[in-house]
Write an enzyme that holds these catalytic residues in place. Structure first.
Site, short mmCIF file in Angstrom:
data_model
loop_
_atom_site.label_atom_id
_atom_site.label_comp_id
_atom_site.label_asym_id
_atom_site.label_seq_id
_atom_site.Cartn_x
_atom_site.Cartn_y
_atom_site.Cartn_z
N CYS A 127 27.20 39.12 2.55
CA CYS A 127 27.05 38.76 3.96
C CYS A 127 26.42 37.37 3.99
O CYS A 127 25.29 37.19 3.54
CB CYS A 127 26.19 39.77 4.70
SG CYS A 127 25.84 39.32 6.42
N ASN A 172 34.36 42.65 13.75
CA ASN A 172 33.96 43.58 12.71
C ASN A 172 35.08 44.59 12.46
O ASN A 172 35.99 44.76 13.29
CB ASN A 172 32.69 44.33 13.11
CG ASN A 172 31.48 43.43 13.19
OD1 ASN A 172 31.25 42.60 12.33
ND2 ASN A 172 30.71 43.58 14.25
N ASN A 230 22.01 43.63 11.48
CA ASN A 230 22.31 43.77 10.07
C ASN A 230 20.99 43.98 9.33
O ASN A 230 19.97 43.41 9.72
CB ASN A 230 22.99 42.51 9.53
CG ASN A 230 24.28 42.19 10.28
OD1 ASN A 230 25.17 43.01 10.39
ND2 ASN A 230 24.37 40.98 10.80
N ASN A 238 33.21 39.48 0.31
CA ASN A 238 33.16 39.87 1.72
C ASN A 238 34.55 39.52 2.26
O ASN A 238 34.88 38.34 2.39
CB ASN A 238 32.07 39.09 2.42
CG ASN A 238 31.73 39.54 3.81
OD1 ASN A 238 31.00 38.85 4.49
ND2 ASN A 238 32.21 40.68 4.27
N THR A 250 25.54 35.25 6.62
CA THR A 250 24.36 35.10 7.47
C THR A 250 23.22 35.97 6.94
O THR A 250 22.04 35.61 7.07
CB THR A 250 24.68 35.49 8.93
OG1 THR A 250 25.23 36.81 8.96
CG2 THR A 250 25.65 34.51 9.56
N GLU A 270 25.90 45.95 7.12
CA GLU A 270 26.32 45.19 8.28
C GLU A 270 26.64 46.12 9.44
O GLU A 270 27.34 47.13 9.27
CB GLU A 270 27.56 44.36 7.95
CG GLU A 270 27.29 43.16 7.05
CD GLU A 270 28.43 42.17 7.08
OE1 GLU A 270 28.78 41.71 8.19
OE2 GLU A 270 28.98 41.86 6.01
N ARG A 271 26.14 45.78 10.61
CA ARG A 271 26.47 46.57 11.81
C ARG A 271 27.99 46.53 12.03
O ARG A 271 28.63 45.50 11.86
CB ARG A 271 25.74 46.02 13.03
CG ARG A 271 26.05 44.58 13.31
CD ARG A 271 25.41 44.04 14.56
NE ARG A 271 25.82 42.64 14.68
CZ ARG A 271 25.70 41.91 15.77
NH1 ARG A 271 25.17 42.44 16.86
NH2 ARG A 271 26.09 40.66 15.81
N ASN A 291 30.20 34.06 5.56
CA ASN A 291 31.29 34.08 4.59
C ASN A 291 32.62 33.85 5.30
O ASN A 291 33.52 33.19 4.78
CB ASN A 291 31.32 35.42 3.85
CG ASN A 291 30.16 35.57 2.88
OD1 ASN A 291 29.75 34.62 2.22
ND2 ASN A 291 29.60 36.77 2.81
N CYS A 309 29.79 34.92 11.25
CA CYS A 309 29.96 35.46 9.90
C CYS A 309 29.99 34.28 8.94
O CYS A 309 30.94 33.50 8.94
CB CYS A 309 31.24 36.29 9.79
SG CYS A 309 31.55 36.92 8.14
#
Length: 319
Positions: A256, A86, A220, A22, A258, A247-248, A97, A95
Site C-alpha cells: 500500500c 477499491n 487503512n 499491489n 499511501t 486496506e479498507r 501504488n 492510492c
C-alpha cells in the site's frame, strides 16, 4: 449500462498492472463512455470470476468529473484523472501504488513521454499529483516512478504527536489492544508499532482490525516494525521499516503506497527531530522509498509493472 471498448462489441479492453504487487485492473476511458458501477468494479476485481485486483483504475479526462474540474482549477496541466475504486466497488481518495501504475499506463498508451514532456501532472480525488521517472538499476524497465503525494498531517494534531498515539487498535493475533497514531496522506491511516518479526508474522489480517475511535470514513491499518537507520553512500541518513497492511474495502494487500508513507511518517514522528527524512519500507511485495519534502509534502517512489492486456466479455461478468 456499460459502454464496451470502441470497435469491440460486448468486449472491454483492460490492462493488468501492479506496484510492488499491489495490483490493479486499468481501463482506458479517455472518451468518458464507461459507466463504472460498483458491480462492474467488483466483477473485474474478482480473483476467481474476473481479472483480479486490489482495485480498478479508470483513465478519464479531468474535465469529465467534478473532482477533476477542481484539479484543473488547481493546475491546468492535469489533463488526465485517476478514477480509483477499491475492490469492493467503493470510491477511494488516493492510492500511492496506483498512481505509479497509472503513470506507467499513460506511458504505455502514448499519453505521456517522460523524456519529452517532463514531469506528469494528474488529477485524483485527493488533489493534483506530480510524477517523475528516475533511473534505478535492476528495476522493471530500468526506472522507478516518484510521486509527490501532497500534504500529510496528523489528524490528532500536536497532542497526538507528543503522546505518540491517538487511537487504539485490536488486531487478531495480538493479545491486547495497541496504541496507534492516525496519519492522513490524502486518505486515512492508523499505524501501530510491533516489537519484532515474530509478532508481525503472527498477525491475522484476514479479519479487519478494530479501530477506536473509528474514523467516519474508515481507515487503512498499518502494522510496522522499525528496523533502524543506516547511512547511504551519499551521506544521507536512511531509515528502514517493515510493514503489513489491511486496506479498507480490500483486506490485506501485498503493498500500500499511501500506507508505506503513513508508516514511515509515524515512525519518524516517534523518532523525534533527529529521525531521518528518507525511509525504505519493506512490504510483502517489495520495497518502496518514502521521502519527506518541504511544506509538509511526502514523496513515494517505487516500481510499476504492466503485465497483461485482455478483452473482457461483459456478458460473462453478468453485471
Amino acid at each position: 449500462m456499460t459502454a464496451p471498448a470502441p470497435g469491440s462489441p460486448g468486449l472491454l479492453t483492460v490492462t493488468k498492472g501492479h506496484g510492488t504487487q499491489n495490483d490493479f485492473v486499468l481501463v482506458d476511458d479517455r472518451f468518458d463512455a464507461l459507466d463504472l458501477t460498483e458491480a462492474l468494479v467488483r466483477a473485474l476485481a474478482d480473483r476467481r470470476a474476473g481479472i483480479g485486483g486490489d482495485g480498478v483504475i479508470r483513465l478519464v479526462p479531468c474535465d469529465a468529473l467534478p473532482e477533476g474540474a477542481r484539479c484543473l482549477a488547481q493546475d491546468p496541466r492535469a489533463e488526465w484523472f485517476m478514477d480509483y475504486r477499491n475492490a469492493d466497488g467503493s470510491i477511494a481518495e488516493m492510492c500511492g501504488n496506483g498512481v505509479r501504475v497509472f503513470a506507467a499506463y499513460l506511458v504505455e498508451l502514448g499519453l505521456w513521454d517522460p523524456a519529452a514532456d517532463g514531469d506528469l501532472t494528474i488529477g485524483t480525488r485527493a488533489g493534483v499529483r506530480h510524477v517523475r521517472q528516475e533511473p534505478v538499476a535492476g528495476a522493471p524497465g530500468g526506472v522507478w516512478y516518484a510521486v509527490d503525494m501532497g500534504r500529510w498531517h496528523l489528524p490528532g494534531g500536536a497532542a497526538a504527536e507528543r503522546a505518540g498515539f491517538d487511537a487504539e487498535v485490536v488486531v487478531t493475533g495480538l493479545e491486547v489492544a495497541r496504541p496507534a497514531l492516525s496519519v492522513d496522506v490524502g486518505n486515512p491511516h492508523t499505524v501501530l508499532a510491533l516489537a519484532g518479526d515474530a509478532e508481525l508474522d503472527a498477525v491475522d489480517l484476514t479479519r479487519a482490525p478494530s479501530v477506536s475511535p473509528q474514523p467516519p470514513h474508515g481507515t487503512n491499518v498499518e502494522l510496522v516494525l522499525p528496523l533502524g537507520e543506516q547511512t547511504a553512500p551519499d551521506g544521507t541518513l536512511v531509515g528502514r521499516a517493515r510493514m503489513r497492511v489491511h486496506e479498507r474495502g480490500v483486506g490485506e494487500t501485498r503493498s500500500c503506497g499511501t500506507g508505506a508513507c503513513a508508516a514511515a511518517l509515524a515512525v519518524r514522528t516517534w523518532g523525534g527531530p533527529q529521525a531521518p527524512d528518507v525511509w525504505l519500507v519493506d512490504v510483502p511485495g517489495g520495497t518502496v522509498r518514502v521521502r519527506v519534502l518541504a511544506d509538509d509534502h511526502v514523496e513515494l517512489a517505487g516500481p510499476a509493472v504492466l503485465v497483461a492486456r485482455a478483452e473482457v466479455d461483459l456478458a460473462a461478468l453478468a453485471v
